[in-house]
Design an enzyme around this catalytic site. Structure first.
Site, short mmCIF file in Angstrom:
data_model
loop_
_atom_site.label_atom_id
_atom_site.label_comp_id
_atom_site.label_asym_id
_atom_site.label_seq_id
_atom_site.Cartn_x
_atom_site.Cartn_y
_atom_site.Cartn_z
N ARG A 174 -33.25 -25.37 -24.41
CA ARG A 174 -33.64 -25.73 -25.78
C ARG A 174 -35.05 -25.21 -26.00
O ARG A 174 -35.99 -25.64 -25.31
CB ARG A 174 -33.58 -27.25 -25.98
CG ARG A 174 -34.14 -27.69 -27.32
CD ARG A 174 -33.85 -29.14 -27.68
NE ARG A 174 -32.47 -29.32 -28.11
CZ ARG A 174 -32.03 -30.36 -28.81
NH1 ARG A 174 -32.87 -31.32 -29.17
NH2 ARG A 174 -30.77 -30.46 -29.17
N ARG B 250 -19.47 -34.35 -28.93
CA ARG B 250 -20.32 -33.39 -28.20
C ARG B 250 -19.90 -33.34 -26.74
O ARG B 250 -19.85 -32.28 -26.11
CB ARG B 250 -21.80 -33.80 -28.28
CG ARG B 250 -22.46 -33.78 -29.64
CD ARG B 250 -22.73 -32.38 -30.15
NE ARG B 250 -23.56 -31.56 -29.29
CZ ARG B 250 -24.90 -31.53 -29.31
NH1 ARG B 250 -25.57 -32.27 -30.17
NH2 ARG B 250 -25.59 -30.73 -28.51
N CYS C 172 -25.65 -34.15 -37.82
CA CYS C 172 -25.72 -33.93 -36.38
C CYS C 172 -26.55 -34.99 -35.68
O CYS C 172 -26.47 -35.13 -34.46
CB CYS C 172 -26.25 -32.53 -36.09
SG CYS C 172 -27.90 -32.26 -36.75
N GLN D 208 -23.60 -27.84 -30.93
CA GLN D 208 -23.40 -28.86 -31.96
C GLN D 208 -22.24 -28.46 -32.88
O GLN D 208 -21.34 -29.26 -33.16
CB GLN D 208 -24.70 -28.99 -32.79
CG GLN D 208 -24.56 -29.92 -33.98
CD GLN D 208 -24.47 -31.38 -33.57
OE1 GLN D 208 -25.32 -31.87 -32.86
NE2 GLN D 208 -23.44 -32.07 -34.03
N ASP E 242 -28.55 -32.43 -42.71
CA ASP E 242 -29.40 -32.50 -41.50
C ASP E 242 -30.82 -32.79 -41.98
O ASP E 242 -31.12 -32.71 -43.18
CB ASP E 242 -29.31 -31.15 -40.76
CG ASP E 242 -30.12 -31.14 -39.46
OD1 ASP E 242 -30.40 -32.23 -38.92
OD2 ASP E 242 -30.47 -30.04 -38.98
N HIS F 74 -27.63 -23.68 -33.46
CA HIS F 74 -27.27 -24.83 -32.60
C HIS F 74 -25.76 -24.76 -32.32
O HIS F 74 -24.98 -25.57 -32.81
CB HIS F 74 -27.64 -26.11 -33.36
CG HIS F 74 -27.75 -27.33 -32.50
ND1 HIS F 74 -27.56 -27.31 -31.13
CD2 HIS F 74 -28.04 -28.63 -32.81
CE1 HIS F 74 -27.73 -28.54 -30.66
NE2 HIS F 74 -28.02 -29.36 -31.65
N1 CP Z 1 -27.81 -33.33 -32.53
C1 CP Z 1 -28.62 -33.08 -31.50
O1 CP Z 1 -28.67 -31.97 -30.97
O2 CP Z 1 -29.34 -34.15 -31.09
P1 CP Z 1 -30.49 -34.17 -30.00
O3 CP Z 1 -31.70 -33.50 -30.61
O4 CP Z 1 -30.73 -35.64 -29.75
O5 CP Z 1 -30.03 -33.45 -28.78
N1 NVA Z 2 -32.43 -29.12 -37.45
C1 NVA Z 2 -32.75 -30.11 -36.46
C2 NVA Z 2 -31.58 -30.38 -35.59
C3 NVA Z 2 -31.78 -31.48 -34.58
C4 NVA Z 2 -30.61 -31.69 -33.70
C5 NVA Z 2 -33.94 -29.64 -35.66
O1 NVA Z 2 -33.97 -28.48 -35.26
O2 NVA Z 2 -34.83 -30.45 -35.40
#
Ligand code: CP
Ligand code: NVA
Length: 318
Positions: A114, A304, A276, A144, A236, A141
């Site tokens: 990440r 997930r 999400c 997701q 989101d 993502h």
């Molecule tokens: N939806 C999602 O990816 O959540 P987290 O940031 O908690 O991993």
């Molecule tokens: N768009 C959000 C998604 C979190 C899972 C972010 O990148 O923070």
């Protein structure tokens, strides 16, 4: 139906970096496999094809769902996981990504990363000799959205011909939804303010793909037009990780794009609401809608696990 412990396809590339890099057949097979794995998990009969395998997780941003579902999934499948906070490894003191990736490739069997830039993720994939899975970047993502395709299939029994309306900030989640819709024949209508549209290159890619799958991909600044006739309403956060300094400006621009009871009434009566998570009640979504009967967000989070177990078997299995 795909056997739950084997790869769904022989042509899996080493890494999983975007939805666009997958074929519609492979995505359909992953959804079937996730369904089969979920049945087995609920019956406490999860297969253990990853005994002896270790997954490393390198996270430069916070996470609840991605981290815990990958760690729990690896455990359920018989393997192990190692969470590597990027601040606690030598990377934070200047060791190069290339050296880190090559060294870790000698210890573990796969990496979930990440990070911020998609190019950083691509560097991990270049230097690691093991599979690298995108655990979220600023651009997309994919894990997701693969899980979300599984959720939509469970709820609506199909993907093809459905209309998904995404309302809010055109962000990483939007990008993966656009790619997924175009590949799977699901119309995607993005309602977002001017200046917060999804990346035009990704919209162009999706629109070109959509010509073949006879799908409509559109971006509009009118949230009501976007939502009309929608089977799925998705939103989101307005401030993604790394955008905290833009908070004031974003809240102002995005306020007319809240998913609330009024907007939901414009969608189909049996529309489902997806997010999400994490959610900010009272910002991108009202409390009533998030906690209401049309929201499927907790099931979405649970799914997930099963989709990622399918991903782990496909990318880390024999
Ligand atoms: N939806 C999602 O990816 O959540 P987290 O940031 O908690 O991993
Ligand atoms: N768009 C959000 C998604 C979190 C899972 C972010 O990148 O923070």
């Amino acid at each position: 139906m795909a056997r739950s412990t084997t790869r769904t396809s022989r042509n899996t590339s080493k890494d999983l970096l975007t939805i666009a890099s997958l074929s519609s057949q492979h995505i359909a097979a992953l959804i079937k496999q996730a369904q089969s794995l979920q049945g087995k998990r609920r019956a406490r009969r999860t297969p253990r094809p990853l005994v002896g395998k270790t997954l490393g997780l390198i996270f430069e941003k916070p996470s609840t769902r991605t981290r815990v579902s990958f760690e729990a999934g690896m455990n359920q499948l018989g393997g192990q996981s190692l969470f590597l906070d990027s601040e606690k490894i030598q990377l934070s003191r200047g060791e190069s990504l290339a050296d880190t990736a090559q060294v870790l490739s000698r210890y573990v069997d796969g990496l979930v990363v990440r990070t911020f830039d998609q190019t950083t993720l691509e560097d991990w994939a270049t230097y690691a000799t093991i599979p690298v899975i995108n655990g979220l970047t600023d651009q997309c993502h994919p894990c997701q959205i693969l899980a979300d395709l599984f959720t939509i299939t469970r709820k609506k029994k199909r993907l093809k011909g459905l209309k998904l309306a995404y309302i809010g900030d055109g962000n990483n989640v939007t990008h993966s939804l656009l790619e997924a819709g175009a590949l799977m024949g699901m119309h995607v209508s993005v309602g977002c303010p001017t200046g917060y549209e999804p990346d035009q290159k990704i919209v162009d890619w999706a629109q070109e793909k959509a010509l073949k799958t006879k799908t409509r991909i559109e971006v509009t600044s009118d949230p009501i037009a976007a939502v009309r006739n929608a089977d799925v309403l998705y939103t989101d956060v307005w401030i993604s990780m790394g955008q905290e300094r833009e908070q004031k400006r974003r809240l102002k621009a995005l306020t007319p794009y809240q998913v609330n009871e009024r907007l939901l009434r414009k969608a189909k009566a049996d529309a489902i609401v997806m997010h999400c998570l994490p959610a900010h009640r009272g910002e991108e979504i009202s409390t009533g809608v998030l906690d209401g009967p049309q929201a499927v967000v907790l099931e979405q989070a649970e799914n997930r696990l099963d989709m990622q177990n399918a991903i782990l078997i496909n990318w880390l299995g024999k």
